[in-house]
Design an enzyme around this catalytic site. Sequence first.
Site, PDB file in Angstrom:
ATOM      1  N   GLU A 164       0.553  -1.185   0.054  1.00 19.17           N
ATOM      2  CA  GLU A 164      -0.188  -0.157  -0.206  1.00 19.17           C
ATOM      3  C   GLU A 164       1.245   0.896   0.335  1.00 19.17           C
ATOM      4  O   GLU A 164       1.339   1.725   1.253  1.00 19.17           O
ATOM      5  CB  GLU A 164      -0.876   0.168   1.081  1.00 19.17           C
ATOM      6  N   CYS A 214      -1.889   9.067   2.508  1.00 17.57           N
ATOM      7  CA  CYS A 214      -2.059   8.921   1.351  1.00 17.57           C
ATOM      8  C   CYS A 214      -2.312   8.673   0.295  1.00 17.57           C
ATOM      9  O   CYS A 214      -2.704   9.148  -0.543  1.00 17.57           O
ATOM     10  CB  CYS A 214      -1.353   7.080   1.809  1.00 17.57           C
ATOM     11  N   GLU A 251       4.637  13.431  -5.145  1.00 13.44           N
ATOM     12  CA  GLU A 251       3.873  13.018  -3.920  1.00 13.44           C
ATOM     13  C   GLU A 251       4.701  14.170  -2.854  1.00 13.44           C
ATOM     14  O   GLU A 251       5.491  13.986  -2.478  1.00 13.44           O
ATOM     15  CB  GLU A 251       3.865  11.798  -2.716  1.00 13.44           C
TER      16      GLU A 251
HETATM   17  P1  NAD Z   1       8.721   5.454   3.635  1.00 13.66           P
HETATM   18  O1  NAD Z   1       8.820   4.345   3.100  1.00 13.66           O
HETATM   19  O2  NAD Z   1       9.770   5.588   4.376  1.00 13.66           O
HETATM   20  O3  NAD Z   1       8.918   4.079   5.482  1.00 13.66           O
HETATM   21  C1  NAD Z   1       7.703   3.132   5.917  1.00 13.66           C
HETATM   22  C2  NAD Z   1       8.083   1.886   6.965  1.00 13.66           C
HETATM   23  O4  NAD Z   1       9.247   1.478   5.333  1.00 13.66           O
HETATM   24  C3  NAD Z   1       8.810   2.935   7.860  1.00 13.66           C
HETATM   25  O5  NAD Z   1       8.790   1.957   8.554  1.00 13.66           O
HETATM   26  C4  NAD Z   1      10.678   2.062   7.745  1.00 13.66           C
HETATM   27  O6  NAD Z   1      11.151   2.427   8.576  1.00 13.66           O
HETATM   28  C5  NAD Z   1      10.513   0.688   6.706  1.00 13.66           C
HETATM   29  N1  NAD Z   1      11.786   1.213   5.323  1.00 13.66           N
HETATM   30  C6  NAD Z   1      12.352   1.698   5.225  1.00 13.66           C
HETATM   31  N2  NAD Z   1      13.271   1.414   4.018  1.00 13.66           N
HETATM   32  C7  NAD Z   1      13.068   0.354   4.863  1.00 13.66           C
HETATM   33  C8  NAD Z   1      13.780  -1.012   3.824  1.00 13.66           C
HETATM   34  N3  NAD Z   1      15.142  -1.176   3.157  1.00 13.66           N
HETATM   35  N4  NAD Z   1      13.267  -2.442   3.486  1.00 13.66           N
HETATM   36  C9  NAD Z   1      12.016  -2.374   4.534  1.00 13.66           C
HETATM   37  N5  NAD Z   1      12.160  -1.525   5.320  1.00 13.66           N
HETATM   38  C10 NAD Z   1      12.222  -0.029   5.011  1.00 13.66           C
HETATM   39  O7  NAD Z   1       7.210   5.741   4.160  1.00 13.66           O
HETATM   40  P2  NAD Z   1       6.814   7.048   4.908  1.00 13.66           P
HETATM   41  O8  NAD Z   1       7.586   8.111   5.011  1.00 13.66           O
HETATM   42  O9  NAD Z   1       7.012   6.118   6.660  1.00 13.66           O
HETATM   43  O10 NAD Z   1       5.341   6.666   4.876  1.00 13.66           O
HETATM   44  C11 NAD Z   1       4.820   7.377   3.577  1.00 13.66           C
HETATM   45  C12 NAD Z   1       4.027   7.395   2.849  1.00 13.66           C
HETATM   46  O11 NAD Z   1       3.401   6.500   3.463  1.00 13.66           O
HETATM   47  C13 NAD Z   1       3.862   8.503   1.905  1.00 13.66           C
HETATM   48  O12 NAD Z   1       4.079   7.574   0.589  1.00 13.66           O
HETATM   49  C14 NAD Z   1       1.894   7.605   1.852  1.00 13.66           C
HETATM   50  O13 NAD Z   1       0.954   7.449   0.777  1.00 13.66           O
HETATM   51  C15 NAD Z   1       2.511   6.374   2.017  1.00 13.66           C
HETATM   52  N6  NAD Z   1       1.652   5.508   3.161  1.00 13.66           N
HETATM   53  C16 NAD Z   1       0.578   4.968   2.367  1.00 13.66           C
HETATM   54  C17 NAD Z   1      -1.205   3.952   2.605  1.00 13.66           C
HETATM   55  C18 NAD Z   1      -2.258   3.448   1.836  1.00 13.66           C
HETATM   56  O14 NAD Z   1      -2.846   2.879   2.422  1.00 13.66           O
HETATM   57  N7  NAD Z   1      -1.315   2.896   0.298  1.00 13.66           N
HETATM   58  C19 NAD Z   1      -1.134   4.301   3.798  1.00 13.66           C
HETATM   59  C20 NAD Z   1      -0.223   5.158   4.253  1.00 13.66           C
HETATM   60  C21 NAD Z   1       0.891   5.934   4.316  1.00 13.66           C
END
Ligand code: NAD
Length: 497
Positions: free
Chosen positions: A253, A287, A387
């Site tokens: 997601e 999101c 975004e």
């Molecule tokens: P992010 O991708 O930076 O981090 C998300 C998670 O992934 C964190 O827990 C982070 O520590 C982890 N992570 C980072 N690098 C990783 C790797 N290499 N392997 C595994 N895990 C790793 O995202 P964010 O900044 O925390 O959240 C914002 C983003 O999330 C936005 O793009 C938003 O649109 C999206 N989002 C989507 C939904 C949906 O349902 N589609 C809901 C909420 C947020």
Amino acid sequence: MATYTETPVRELPFIAGAPREPHSTTTFEAVNPANGEVIAHVADCDAVDIDRAVQASVAAQREWMSWDAGRRVGVLLRFADAVERHRDVLGETDTRNMGRVLREAQGDGAASARLIRYWAGQVDRMTGHQIPANPGHLSYTTREPLGVIGVIMPWNGPVGSFCSRVAPAIACGNAAVVKPSEMSPLSALRLAALLSEAGAPEGLVNVVTGGGATGAALAEHPGVGGVTFTGSVPTGRRIAHAAAETFKKTVLELGGKSPNIVFEDADLDAAGRGAVWGVFNNAGQVCVAGTRLLVQRSIAPAFIEQLARRAERIRVGDPMDAKTHMGPLASRQQFERVSHYLQIARDEGARVLSGGGRPQGAHSDGLFVEPTVLTEVSQSMRVAREEIFGPVLSVIVFEDEEEAVSLANDVEYGLSANIWTRDLGRMHRMAERIQAGTVWGNTMRLHHPTLWFGGIKASGQGSAYAEGAIEGATRVRRVTIRFDETAPMPAWNDLNV
Ligand code: NAD
């Protein structure tokens, strides 16, 4: 449950039913973005900690599935009750950890309890089919858990993210290892403890705190059968690669740049209210935020003016105050990202119609940004395509349906879209042509546990809700038994001895 009166506290990962000393000796700070206060020192766990959590999950999952379904339902129902009972302190935890306004953060607990009860009702519905394929044979399918699900979370709605990912995983018979975001890890630790108190086997749901490296160790672990990830597109891509190595199932997601399309025949008052809430709620860190307002030329001047007036009335400030509409951004990193995009908007020639800076009177250490409306935005600008994940609305004017579809689809994302019109034919034509996993007509961001929610294109695959969650957390086994010895059997039947 901790209410953070003695700050900062030391937070340990929750593994095998209790907070445990981690293998890793490093920590990171949990910071209140409204005032810069350090509220906790959190363990920055490593691959050894992930491995311990996976081992605990494997054992717990076997125990969980050896229980009668009714007993598992009982655990989920008690967990739902606990989340509801503790929603105030859970909400306060999120507000202090990532700045979401308290009223909404506490509402998240009530909505999560409702969702957990829905999943409690699904526990004994993980059924297969009997298939009348070959005479003299019984063929059937069973639906089985994957074993251990890795749950990797973002920071923008921590209580809701945890419950909406963990409840289906365990309802489908799995255990889970949760890696909350390093920006908002605290409520996940409380929720895991509540689930344990509700009677789950020790280790059914473990919470391992840390950053990207911790998440990567989870996505790569061979003992994990599936990963449900919510976060950005680049991380989603990395997780899909890591998961491919061991053929894990993934639900991804990811991000969005959702169009909010307003036609001249719409209920313009409702569309205006929806547009402002839909983009500025949670300081735009949503999101499915309607970050691109596509408005029909004939109504554009009046609609945009109405919008800017509403945006200026948004009360930005202390997220603990019940009158506040919008709190700070969740982290310094996010604050800098949004500030950078505001500079890009100016450099690219967009006009800042309202907002664009720090609100007056905001706490000097708080990460506040005004609700910002950008006009004179063209489709080629970065603020129209990328975004931002902050309180920034880009307004683009269109002539007709054809142009609205073309603008709406001209981004890499396909998470959601909103359409405002009273013309039913137009509504259905648009709903069919817009590239988005979820389309809302004359409303915005309405969710329900029974409704699919997932993205297409770069916004991901699968759904963490409804039937998508079951698909993502289970696999199907087919069994065929020849019970009639006279029924034909595939073999070299002329090799008689
Ligand atoms: P992010 O991708 O930076 O981090 C998300 C998670 O992934 C964190 O827990 C982070 O520590 C982890 N992570 C980072 N690098 C990783 C790797 N290499 N392997 C595994 N895990 C790793 O995202 P964010 O900044 O925390 O959240 C914002 C983003 O999330 C936005 O793009 C938003 O649109 C999206 N989002 C989507 C939904 C949906 O349902 N589609 C809901 C909420 C947020």
